[in-house]
Structures are given as C-alpha cells and as structure tokens.
Design a protein around this motif. Structure first.
Motif, PDB file in Angstrom:
ATOM      1  N   PHE A   1      35.859  39.083  36.074  1.00  0.00           N
ATOM      2  CA  PHE A   1      35.514  37.589  35.903  1.00  0.00           C
ATOM      3  C   PHE A   1      34.473  37.157  36.854  1.00  0.00           C
ATOM      4  CE2 PHE A   1      36.472  33.345  37.333  1.00  0.00           C
ATOM      5  CZ  PHE A   1      35.726  32.784  36.076  1.00  0.00           C
ATOM      6  N   THR A   2      34.808  37.641  38.133  1.00  0.00           N
ATOM      7  CA  THR A   2      34.002  37.305  39.199  1.00  0.00           C
ATOM      8  C   THR A   2      32.754  37.986  39.225  1.00  0.00           C
ATOM      9  OG1 THR A   2      35.975  37.097  40.501  1.00  0.00           O
ATOM     10  CG2 THR A   2      34.041  37.202  41.936  1.00  0.00           C
TER      11      THR A   2
ATOM     12  N   SER B   1      26.184  36.252  38.340  1.00  0.00           N
ATOM     13  CA  SER B   1      24.898  36.253  37.692  1.00  0.00           C
ATOM     14  C   SER B   1      24.303  34.558  37.192  1.00  0.00           C
ATOM     15  CB  SER B   1      24.534  37.169  36.532  1.00  0.00           C
ATOM     16  OG  SER B   1      25.561  36.794  35.638  1.00  0.00           O
ATOM     17  N   LEU B   2      25.335  33.854  37.761  1.00  0.00           N
ATOM     18  CA  LEU B   2      25.160  32.549  37.042  1.00  0.00           C
ATOM     19  C   LEU B   2      24.511  31.750  38.355  1.00  0.00           C
ATOM     20  CD1 LEU B   2      28.511  31.634  35.402  1.00  0.00           C
ATOM     21  CD2 LEU B   2      26.648  32.187  34.411  1.00  0.00           C
TER      22      LEU B   2
ATOM     23  N   TYR C   1      32.684  31.097  42.948  1.00  0.00           N
ATOM     24  CA  TYR C   1      32.301  32.570  43.128  1.00  0.00           C
ATOM     25  C   TYR C   1      33.259  32.858  44.523  1.00  0.00           C
ATOM     26  CZ  TYR C   1      29.888  37.056  43.760  1.00  0.00           C
ATOM     27  OH  TYR C   1      29.974  38.258  44.062  1.00  0.00           O
ATOM     28  N   ARG C   2      33.020  32.114  45.530  1.00  0.00           N
ATOM     29  CA  ARG C   2      33.846  32.458  46.961  1.00  0.00           C
ATOM     30  C   ARG C   2      35.511  32.552  46.613  1.00  0.00           C
ATOM     31  NH1 ARG C   2      30.004  29.272  50.886  1.00  0.00           N
ATOM     32  NH2 ARG C   2      28.321  30.783  50.910  1.00  0.00           N
ATOM     33  N   GLU C   3      35.767  31.475  45.982  1.00  0.00           N
ATOM     34  CA  GLU C   3      37.313  31.416  45.751  1.00  0.00           C
ATOM     35  C   GLU C   3      37.835  32.698  44.814  1.00  0.00           C
ATOM     36  OE1 GLU C   3      37.920  27.752  43.694  1.00  0.00           O
ATOM     37  OE2 GLU C   3      38.293  26.787  45.594  1.00  0.00           O
ATOM     38  N   ASN C   4      36.900  33.120  43.946  1.00  0.00           N
ATOM     39  CA  ASN C   4      37.525  34.068  43.005  1.00  0.00           C
ATOM     40  C   ASN C   4      37.331  35.366  44.090  1.00  0.00           C
ATOM     41  OD1 ASN C   4      38.207  33.001  40.424  1.00  0.00           O
ATOM     42  ND2 ASN C   4      36.138  32.385  40.437  1.00  0.00           N
ATOM     43  N   ILE C   5      36.392  35.609  44.755  1.00  0.00           N
ATOM     44  CA  ILE C   5      36.370  36.729  45.617  1.00  0.00           C
ATOM     45  C   ILE C   5      37.541  36.730  46.563  1.00  0.00           C
ATOM     46  CG2 ILE C   5      35.235  37.868  47.745  1.00  0.00           C
ATOM     47  CD1 ILE C   5      32.405  37.096  46.431  1.00  0.00           C
TER      48      ILE C   5
END
Length: 153
Positions: free
Chosen positions: A107-108, A113-114, A122-126
């Motif tokens: 998912f991350t 690419s968005l 994105y940072r939270e998901n990383i």
C-alpha cells in the motif's frame, strides 16, 4: 546443562517479565500498538488493505495483552496445555503480522507515485511498515522460543 523444568513451564507473576521468550510480550504490545495508531491515523484510500492491517494489529495487541495478564495472574496453573496455546498464538500472530506488513508495504509503495499532497500519509505509512516488520520479527522470535519450550515439555 540447565534443568529441564525451568524451560518447560510457563512462568507466573512478575517472573514473566524476566524470562526470555515471555519478556517479548512487551515489544509485541508496543510495536503492535504503534502500528495500530499509525494506520488508524492515516487516510485510507484502499480500505481492504488497511482494514486487514488494522484487524491484525488490534487482535494481536489484545491477544498479547490478555496472555501477558493471564500469565502474570498465574491463570495457567502450570498446565502444559498453556504451553501449546502459547505456541499456537505466537505462530498465528507471526503469520498474520507478516501478511499485514507485506500488505502495508505494498500500500505504501502504491501511494508513493501519487501527488505530493499525500506526503504526510506516506510518511505515516512508512513508519507503520517499519513497526509492522519489527512486530513480525518479535513474534517470529517469540514463536521459535515457544516452539523450543513446547518441544522440551
């Protein structure tokens, strides 16, 4: 060689926090809670993927907390069936967390690419991916040592 009885039974009371495989409940709870918080706080463009990650993190958090509390209270009473239950719980959690960590990583990667508007998500998901893989590692280590304890019992 150490005595076989010290490795085959589950500790009770605060001795749970001093024996090796059982002290791993603490990082399991911490890393699982962090995954839960990070996924819950992020935006969810793909609910099916992050829904599974939330299910795994919440259920494993509750399972680890419950087992830790039961071991501290001494509810197992020295029964060998609890050693088997510990192995089953750790194997299931390790497998579930591995699948959740891979799905969260996918998912991350897919949101990378968005547009730049999603940079905070994105940072939270990383961070969630890192903690999910750390939780997986801790559950796998706990599983291996629980299997060794189960085999020697």
């Amino acid at each position: 060689m150490s005595s076989a009885t010290s490795t085959t039974s589950l500790p009770s009371g605060l001795h749970v926090l001093t024996t090796f495989p059982d002290v791993l409940f603490i990082p399991e709870i911490i890393f699982g809670g962090l995954v839960w918080i990070l996924v819950a706080s992020s935006k969810v463009p793909y609910p099916i993927l992050q829904g599974w990650v939330m299910f795994v993190s919440v259920s494993c958090f509750v399972m680890s907390t419950t087992l830790l509390c039961l071991y501290i209270c001494g509810a197992h009473g020295g029964s060998s069936s609890w050693v088997t239950l510990d192995v089953i719980c750790q194997e299931t959690a390790a497998l579930f967390y591995l699948s959740a960590a891979v799905l969260e990583a996918y998912f991350t990667y897919s949101i990378s690419s968005l547009s730049t508007d999603i940079l905070i998500v994105y940072r939270e998901n990383i961070s969630a991916v890192v903690f999910a893989f750390l939780a997986t590692l801790v559950y796998v280590v706990h599983k291996v040592f629980s299997l060794r304890r189960w085999k020697s019992s």
